[in-house]
Each structure stands twice: as structure tokens, then as C-alpha cells.
Design a protein around this motif. Structure first.
Motif, PDB file in Angstrom:
ATOM      1  N   ASN A   7     -22.683  -0.427 -35.788  1.00 12.50           N
ATOM      2  CA  ASN A   7     -21.121  -0.605 -35.944  1.00 12.50           C
ATOM      3  C   ASN A   7     -20.554   0.692 -35.811  1.00 12.50           C
ATOM      4  N   THR A   8     -21.124   1.717 -35.257  1.00  9.02           N
ATOM      5  CA  THR A   8     -20.736   2.983 -35.014  1.00  9.02           C
ATOM      6  C   THR A   8     -20.385   3.764 -36.245  1.00  9.02           C
ATOM      7  N   ARG A   9     -20.600   3.173 -37.525  1.00  6.94           N
ATOM      8  CA  ARG A   9     -20.533   3.925 -38.894  1.00  6.94           C
ATOM      9  C   ARG A   9     -21.280   5.408 -38.854  1.00  6.94           C
ATOM     10  N   THR A  10     -20.781   6.458 -38.782  1.00  4.63           N
ATOM     11  CA  THR A  10     -21.447   7.676 -39.013  1.00  4.63           C
ATOM     12  C   THR A  10     -21.497   8.679 -40.213  1.00  4.63           C
ATOM     13  N   GLU A  11     -22.571   8.853 -40.691  1.00  2.00           N
ATOM     14  CA  GLU A  11     -22.473   9.623 -41.889  1.00  2.00           C
ATOM     15  C   GLU A  11     -22.892  10.972 -41.561  1.00  2.00           C
ATOM     16  N   LEU A  12     -21.636  11.876 -42.184  1.00  2.00           N
ATOM     17  CA  LEU A  12     -21.729  13.287 -41.881  1.00  2.00           C
ATOM     18  C   LEU A  12     -21.901  13.990 -43.386  1.00  2.00           C
ATOM     19  N   ARG A 134     -12.767   5.978 -40.639  1.00 10.83           N
ATOM     20  CA  ARG A 134     -14.020   5.807 -39.835  1.00 10.83           C
ATOM     21  C   ARG A 134     -15.088   6.469 -40.111  1.00 10.83           C
ATOM     22  N   PHE A 135     -14.856   8.049 -40.445  1.00 13.40           N
ATOM     23  CA  PHE A 135     -16.098   8.504 -40.653  1.00 13.40           C
ATOM     24  C   PHE A 135     -16.108   9.252 -42.006  1.00 13.40           C
ATOM     25  N   MET A 136     -15.091   9.238 -43.011  1.00 11.75           N
ATOM     26  CA  MET A 136     -15.054   9.602 -44.023  1.00 11.75           C
ATOM     27  C   MET A 136     -14.229   8.703 -45.154  1.00 11.75           C
ATOM     28  N   PRO A 137     -14.948   7.325 -45.325  1.00  9.97           N
ATOM     29  CA  PRO A 137     -14.150   6.206 -46.034  1.00  9.97           C
ATOM     30  C   PRO A 137     -14.056   6.692 -47.561  1.00  9.97           C
ATOM     31  N   LYS A 138     -15.245   7.367 -47.903  1.00 10.07           N
ATOM     32  CA  LYS A 138     -15.018   7.662 -49.589  1.00 10.07           C
ATOM     33  C   LYS A 138     -14.331   8.630 -49.930  1.00 10.07           C
ATOM     34  N   GLU A 139     -13.689   9.503 -48.878  1.00 12.73           N
ATOM     35  CA  GLU A 139     -13.156  10.606 -49.090  1.00 12.73           C
ATOM     36  C   GLU A 139     -11.532  10.750 -48.597  1.00 12.73           C
ATOM     37  N   ARG A 140     -11.307   9.413 -47.888  1.00 11.85           N
ATOM     38  CA  ARG A 140     -10.057   9.275 -47.151  1.00 11.85           C
ATOM     39  C   ARG A 140      -9.033   9.597 -47.805  1.00 11.85           C
ATOM     40  N   GLY A 141      -8.578   9.141 -49.397  1.00 15.52           N
ATOM     41  CA  GLY A 141      -7.654   9.302 -50.059  1.00 15.52           C
ATOM     42  C   GLY A 141      -7.250  11.003 -50.019  1.00 15.52           C
ATOM     43  N   ARG A 142      -8.336  11.762 -50.442  1.00 16.55           N
ATOM     44  CA  ARG A 142      -7.983  13.183 -50.271  1.00 16.55           C
ATOM     45  C   ARG A 142      -7.778  14.026 -48.800  1.00 16.55           C
TER      46      ARG A 142
END
Length: 465
Positions: A7-12, A134-142
């Protein structure tokens, strides 16, 4: 290395995330400065081409109109095509428009350059808000806080740059800075994760109908044109019938049926109109009331932009820790207070007015980061692109409509009606009344949002359930 799933979720890695955020901020700076640099040059452009405020406003309004449609279009395209490809195309088109503007010798040529710029530049803010989700969902608020702070700071750096370049040379040389955006392409090609093309279609006829509707509305407002009003109503009616028969319409009606999503978008619409109104009126007011030159207008706006950048960065952390609602509430309180202060103290020394502008300016990144974060919580992951696209569409449409409306009022030049009893003199009643109206819009926005969302707010921590 990045890991890519179906699903194109990329872990960076942390380094990759930092580089990606840096890249977003760099390209956003070019785009935002491109708008605010020309804000302070509007009086010079009007003088060069002998234009009324309602006419010269199309330097901004036309740009924002195309930007608005493009923001939603690119949001939809981002659900189908790789972000890297879309950004590369957009920046090349953005720089091409700037090259044309550099050599513009008449008003139609200048408008053409700005519209071409908008066609390409719309990719940048549209995708800048999609990339974190898309690429940083856990940090999207910051990240949204950082993005919004960058927008705020660049909006203040733009007037300073515009003042320096426009004052020392000519406003046409401002386009050179936009051409420099081409140098960001190698970095975005390297740092944005690869994606595959996904299934989907783009509703081109629907996009054309929405564009016609918005253009008709703006023309009706700026020229008091019945033809523009007719085009607006006709395009909306045709689009409604079109939506019923199209499998993937330009604006997804199912999303609009979600009252929380619609409320958040409309709140952002009103909040953005407050900020665009302030940014549009101040340069014209500063020239008319204080006789400031282009450089001095930039200096008047810069403290507010700097303060907004600092506040916006912290606002992203508060959104992540406390939730979107309390940050949004504080933002509108600042917007109300700032516009009331400006309305009251117009005519006092410019440094005092700059402090009032600072108060209102700080609301901008907080409104952007809190509503963007909220919207990503309200839409399904597979519709993030079009969901954020709608958010951008309404924001830029808000800017276009508010600029057109305020431009029409500014044509009056002199008003005897005093709405703010503390306004200093009759010479500034027009500007004082406009900023009082802006404070009322901000108040209406936060009341509307609070009433609609009151059942979704947890009394323990003010987070959305």
C-alpha cells in the motif's frame, strides 16, 4: 534503506525523515515567498500599469484561484501518481512562469506569468501536507507545526525580500528568486521515497466546472458582474448533476457528508480568510495611511512573521500532545485580539501597529497545523490526498475570495461610517472597519467549530475521540 509495502507505506529512518522535512521547508519557502513578495509590490504594480485596487488584486486573486484548483487536483493525483514525479513537474512549471514574469512588459503578460506559476506551484503546498501523513504518520503533528511555521516565516521573509529587491531594482526582478526553485529538484528526487502508480481516475470535466464556478464568483465580487454570478450558479448546478453520474467525481460527496470533516474545512476556510485579509490590506493601508515605501512595508510585517514562525513550531508539539481543539481555540483568540488591536490603533506609530500585527500573525500557523492534523484523523488513509486537497482548495479559495472582497471595499478609498468607536480619525475609518469585520469573522469561525465539535471533545484531555 526504506521498506515499501503493497500500500506504498514507506518506513523511513530518522535521518531520512529529517531530510524530507528539510526538503519540504525549502520548496515551501520558495512558494510562499513568491506570494508575499508580490504583496508588498502591489502598490508599485498598480502604479506602473495604472490599476485600481480591485484590478491589481488579480495579481494575487488569479494566482490563488489557479492555486486553489491545482491544490485539489494535485491532491487527487497524489493518490494515484508518485509524489516525486508530481513535484518535479510542478517546480519546472513554476520556474517557467517566473521566467515569463521576469520579462513582462504589460499587465496581461504579468497575469499570464502568475497563472503559469500557480499551475506548477500548486503542487508544493498540496503535497507538503500529504508527505507527513503518508511517510511520517506518527510525527505528523510536529511536522505540520514545522511546515506551518515555515509558511509563516517565509510569508514574513517575502515582504523583506520584496522590499529590498523591489526598492533597489524593479519588482520584476522578484521572479528571479522563484526561478531558483529549480535547484531543489535534485534533492527532492533523491530524498522522497519511490512509489508505484496506483489505480484511479481524475475527473477533468468536474475540475473545469469547479474552476468556472470559482472564477465566476470572483468576477461577480470584483466587478459586480451579473454574468459572473450567472456563470457561478450555472457551473454549480451542472457540477451537482455531474457528480451524480460520475464514479470518481472531482469533489467526493461522501466526504462532504461527514459533518466533522466539512466543519473542519469550513473553519479553516474562515480562518484563512482572516489571515489573507490582513496580509492583503496591510500593504495598501501602510502606503495610504503612513506613506511607507515597499521596504518599510516589509519591515512592518516581518516581526509578525518571525513571531508566527516561533509560535508555529511549538504549536506542532502542542497539537501532538494536547490535540487539535485547544490549539485551534487559542489560534482564533489570537486572531480576534490581533484584528481588534489593528482596528483600534491604525494611525499610531508604525512600530506599535507592528506589535498588533504580530498578535494576529501568530494565529496563522496554529490554525493551519491544528486543522491539517485534525483532517488526517477524519479521512480514511486511502483518501488522504483528496482530503488534504480539499483543505488546500478551500484555503486558497478563501484567500482569493477574501482578497477580492477586500479589494472591492478598498476601492471606496474614503468612508465616513465609524464602526469601531476607538478609531483615531475619519481618514482611517475604512481600514478600521475592515479589521473589525475580520475579528467578527474569526469569532464566528471558532463559535461554529465549537458548536459542531462539542460532542467529539473529551472533557478530560480535550482530544478528539
Amino acid at each position: 534503506m526504506t521498506k515499501e509495502t503493497d500500500n506504498t507505506r514507506t518506513e523511513l529512518t530518522k535521518t531520512q525523515k529529517n531530510r524530507l522535512v528539510l526538503m519540504i521547508c525549502i520548496i515551501l519557502t520558495f512558494t510562499v515567498m513568491n506570494g508575499t513578495m508580490f504583496n508588498v509590490a502591489i502598490p508599485d504594480i498598480a502604479e506602473d500599469f495604472n490599476l485600481l485596487p480591485s484590478q491589481v488584486t488579480w495579481v494575487m486573486t488569479g494566482y490563488i484561484l489557479v492555486f486553489a484548483i491545482g491544490a485539489l487536483m494535485y491532491g487527487k493525483l497524489a493518490d494515484i501518481y508518485p509524489i516525486k514525479r508530481l513535484l518535479t513537474f510542478g517546480i519546472i512549471l513554476f520556474a517557467t512562469g517566473a521566467a515569463i514574469g521576469l520579462f513582462s512588459q504589460n499587465y496581461p503578460m504579468l497575469l499570464a506569468a502568475r497563472l503559469i506559476q500557480a499551475m506548477g506551484g500548486a503542487t508544493i503546498p498540496a503535497l507538503a501536507f500529504i508527505i507527513p501523513a503518508r511517510f511520517m504518520p506518527k510525527e505528523r503533528g510536529r511536522v505540520y507545526g514545522t511546515v506551518s511555521a515555515t509558511v509563516a516565516f517565509a510569508s514574513g521573509l517575502g515582504p523583506i525580500t520584496g522590499g529590498l529587491v523591489g526598492g533597489a531594482f524593479d519588482w520584476r526582478y522578484l521572479f528571479i528568486l522563484s526561478i531558483l526553485s529549480l535547484f531543489s529538484i535534485p534533492f527532492l528526487r533523491r530524498w522522497i521515497p519511490d512509489e508505484s502508480v496506483r489505480k484511479g481516475t481524475v475527473d477533468i470535466p468536474g475540475a473545469a466546472m469547479i474552476a468556472a464556478a470559482i472564477a465566476g464568483l470572483l468576477f461577480a465580487i470584483t466587478a459586480l458582474s451579473l454574468i459572473g454570478l450567472f456563470v457561478f450558479i450555472t457551473a454549480i448546478i451542472i457540477f451537482v448533476f455531474h457528480v451524480r453520474n460520475h464514479p470518481a467525481p472531482f469533489i467526493d460527496p461522501s466526504m462532504l457528508k461527514n459533518k466533522y470533516y466539512t466543519t473542519a474545512v469550513m473553519t479553516s476556510f474562515l480562518g484563512t480568510s482572516v489571515m489573507f485579509g490582513m496580509i492583503f490590506i496591510v500593504p495598501i493601508m501602510a502606503r495610504a495611511v503612513y506613506g511607507l515605501d515597499t521596504m518599510e512595508i516589509g519591515l512592518l510585517l516581518f516581526p509578525g512573521a518571525l513571531g508566527a514562525a516561533l509560535i508555529g513550531q511549538r504549536g506542532g508539539y502542542f497539537v501532538e500532545k494536547k490535540g487539535s481543539y485547544p490549539v485551534l481555540q487559542v489560534a482564533f483568540i489570537l486572531a480576534i485580539a490581533g484584528s481588534l488591536l489593528i482596528s483600534t490603533f491604525i494611525g499610531l506609530p508604525p512600530y506599535l501597529l507592528a506589535l498588533c500585527i504580530l498578535v494576529q500573525y501568530t494565529a496563522f500557523p496554529l490554525i493551519q497545523s491544528s486543522t491539517a492534523n485534525l483532517l488526517t484523523e477524519l479521512v480514511p488513509e486511502e483518501k488522504t490526498g483528496v482530503g488534504i486537497g480539499m483543505f488546500n482548495l478551500m484555503n486558497f479559495m478563501s484567500g482569493a475570495i477574501s482578497s477580492a472582497i477586500f479589494g472591492a471595499f478598498l476601492d471606496l478609498e474614503r468612508v465616513s461610517l465609524q464602526l469601531n468607536p476607538f478609531a483615531l480619525s475619519e481618514d482611517i475609518y475604512l481600514y478600521s472597519n475592515l479589521f473589525l469585520a475580520i475579528s467578527i469573522i474569526a469569532l464566528a469561525a471558532i463559535v461554529f467549530f465549537t458548536l459542531k465539535f462539542r460532542h467529539r471533545i473529551s472533557p478530560q484531555n480535550k482530544k478528539f475521540s
